[in-house]
Design a protein around this motif. Structure first.
Motif, PDB file in Angstrom:
ATOM      1  N   TYR A   1       0.697  -1.090   0.135  1.00  0.00           N
ATOM      2  CA  TYR A   1       0.051  -0.220  -0.062  1.00  0.00           C
ATOM      3  C   TYR A   1       0.992   1.515   0.232  1.00  0.00           C
ATOM      4  CZ  TYR A   1      -3.655   2.902   0.894  1.00  0.00           C
ATOM      5  OH  TYR A   1      -4.665   3.883   1.027  1.00  0.00           O
TER       6      TYR A   1
ATOM      7  N   HIS B   1       0.975   4.807   0.451  1.00  0.00           N
ATOM      8  CA  HIS B   1       0.260   6.000   1.686  1.00  0.00           C
ATOM      9  C   HIS B   1       0.233   7.339   1.001  1.00  0.00           C
ATOM     10  CE1 HIS B   1      -0.538   3.558   5.227  1.00  0.00           C
ATOM     11  NE2 HIS B   1       0.619   2.360   5.133  1.00  0.00           N
TER      12      HIS B   1
ATOM     13  N   ARG C   1       0.709   7.845  -2.082  1.00  0.00           N
ATOM     14  CA  ARG C   1      -0.843   8.479  -3.309  1.00  0.00           C
ATOM     15  C   ARG C   1      -1.258   7.954  -3.192  1.00  0.00           C
ATOM     16  NH1 ARG C   1       4.367   6.687  -5.453  1.00  0.00           N
ATOM     17  NH2 ARG C   1       4.747   7.860  -7.541  1.00  0.00           N
ATOM     18  N   GLU C   2      -1.916   7.026  -1.718  1.00  0.00           N
ATOM     19  CA  GLU C   2      -3.303   6.380  -1.226  1.00  0.00           C
ATOM     20  C   GLU C   2      -4.051   5.336  -2.406  1.00  0.00           C
ATOM     21  OE1 GLU C   2      -5.788  10.025  -0.060  1.00  0.00           O
ATOM     22  OE2 GLU C   2      -4.708  10.199   1.083  1.00  0.00           O
ATOM     23  N   ARG C   3      -3.106   4.547  -2.615  1.00  0.00           N
ATOM     24  CA  ARG C   3      -3.113   3.377  -3.715  1.00  0.00           C
ATOM     25  C   ARG C   3      -2.842   2.021  -3.095  1.00  0.00           C
ATOM     26  NH1 ARG C   3      -3.390   5.641  -9.358  1.00  0.00           N
ATOM     27  NH2 ARG C   3      -5.310   6.274  -8.773  1.00  0.00           N
TER      28      ARG C   3
END
Length: 484
Positions: free
Chosen positions: A67, A69, A71-73
């Motif tokens: 994950y 963090h 790019r929050e993807r």
């Protein structure tokens, strides 16, 4: 940098509570695909770059489920394209060893910064010394210089991505406009911590040099703020001791000190303070440079420091008492921040001046020099800390006029033009000029025609112009740095 400090505090708290540390992966290559599934044919979710830090959640088919963090993807990345990193305190020394390797590896700055961040998170707070901060500062500084390079960069996208990675790690890099281009500068927080912690003399010297770069001085500072900034730069250089340093590094500190003290002398003079001791320190630092031990890459820094000292050198001179006869200048205060200059002689006082003009620059009355016929006078006026102009007062058929001769026609940055002597029996004066033009310093010795103010002869070495031997002003030869 604030984010790194926050990581330290959170890490200390986590260690105290003995909470498990999430396993982390650091991307080691550029342009790595973050995919939606653990296979090469899966859609690409994002492009990752060296230094990107990912949270590991699972592993499948040679891929890591991660994950991001920043790019929050989430997604999958090949395990061979990242380095799995343990953030347990007992593994901190391994991370520091990698930092020691990467800190001197050009092009790997973003990766090195990620390892520093991992080390700061893994190591106990009491075990963290100046070495990690020195490495962080050095890599951030090198990344900023790469991004500011004038050379044509085919890797612009890569550098921009590395800057984004650095920003995500809490490293602040600011931009300033200089000479029509953008210069990127690291804000220096890590270097400040090096000076505040026990460190080697070389580490402190490198930190002081990085914090006092002249091209990273914010150009929008008010006069009061610039004064405080130069006070701070002087204090930073005072933390770097010359003892025990190799001679080339001593030379760098002397050059930086000369330039900073010359600037500070200008700021002090502008506030009405005694600038002589400060300027004397600048001259002493410049004179202390061992040119035989000057590194080749420091030649430009030597010229830069010399020009800055040359621009402010009149602040070290004492104003001679006016005899009341002959052509000379008198000054008075004008509007706030202004100095008004009056050209007077035995028959004309300031109220009936031959010519007058006001300026926001510093007027060095000690520099005033008139020719034997009393028909012309030169005066040094300094509007900026590293920029000094030559004002020429001369009598013509229509009375007196004032002409301003700048060091160059480019945007003011670094340079000076100074009077070097009168040519007897001719409407000519000798001048020395040094200025930074298109990123390069140029020095010339000239004969200037008073009628047209054009340069009739120009040489790089005064030895090539015999009139300098016959007509140069002794005071100029004694005080100028152009003959260094």
């Amino acid at each position: 940098m604030k984010r790194l400090l926050a990581v330290l505090l959170l890490c200390a708290g986590a260690a105290a509570a003995e909470e498990p540390v999430t396993e982390t992966a650091i991307v080691t290559q550029d342009q790595i695909a973050l995919r939606a599934a653990p296979k090469e044919s899966a859609p690409q979710q994002a492009v990752l770059w060296q230094g990107d830090t990912l949270e590991i959640r699972d592993a499948r088919f040679g891929y890591l489920q991660v994950y991001d963090h920043r790019r929050e993807r989430g997604g999958y990345v090949r395990a061979s394209q990242v380095r799995r990193v343990s953030l347990q305190p007992e593994r901190a020394e391994e991370l520091l060893a990698v930092v020691r390797f990467l800190r001197d590896t050009p092009g790997s700055e973003a990766l090195g910064l990620a390892y520093v961040a991992a080390y700061l998170k893994a190591a106990p707070a009491q075990a963290i010394g100046s070495e990690a901060f020195a490495a962080l500062g050095g890599m951030a500084e090198r990344l900023a210089r790469r991004a500011s390079s004038r050379r044509a960069k085919a890797d612009d996208a890569t550098i921009a991505a590395h800057l984004d990675v650095a920003a995500s790690l809490g490293v602040t890099i600011r931009s300033h406009e200089r000479e029509g281009r953008v210069v990127l500068c690291y804000d220096g927080d890590a270097f400040r911590r090096v000076l505040a912690l026990p460190a080697t003399d070389e580490a402190r010297a490198e930190a002081a040099l990085a914090l006092t770069r002249p091209d990273c001085v914010p150009p929008d500072l008010s006069p009061a703020a610039r004064y405080d900034y130069d006070v701070w730069r002087s204090d930073v250089l005072a933390h770097a001791k010359l003892d025990g340093l190799p001679e080339y590094l001593r030379n760098r500190l002397r050059l930086r000190s000369a330039g900073v003290q010359a600037s500070f002398a200008f700021q002090r003079a502008r506030r009405g303070e005694d600038a002589q001791p400060t300027m004397a320190s600048a001259l002493q630092a410049l004179a202390g440079v061992d040119k035989l031990e000057l590194a080749e890459e420091d030649n430009a820094a030597y010229t830069d420091a010399a020009v800055r000292v040359g621009a402010s050198r009149w602040s070290a001179e004492t104003v001679a008492a006016t005899a009341g006869k002959g052509l000379h200048v008198e000054t008075r205060s004008g509007e706030p921040g202004q100095t008004c200059i009056a050209l007077v002689d035995a028959q004309h006082d300031a109220a009936h001046a031959l010519a007058q003009r006001c300026t926001y620059g510093l007027v060095w009355t000690a520099s005033a020099s008139s020719n034997a016929a009393g028909t012309a006078l030169t005066l040094a006026v300094q509007p900026l800390d590293a920029w000094r102009e030559l004002w020429v007062f001369q009598r013509g058929a229509d009375g007196w006029r004032i002409d301003v001769l700048p060091p160059s026609l480019d945007t003011p940055d670094v340079g000076y033009l100074e009077f070097a002597g009168w040519v007897p029996g001719k409407e000519q004066l000798l001048a020395a000029r040094e200025a930074k033009v298109d990123g390069r310093f140029r020095r010339s010795f000239e004969i200037i025609d008073l009628t047209t103010l054009s340069v009739t002869k120009q040489v790089d070495n005064p030895a090539s112009l015999s009139v300098f031997y016959r007509s140069q002003d002794p005071a100029w030869k004694r005080g100028s740095v152009a003959l260094r």
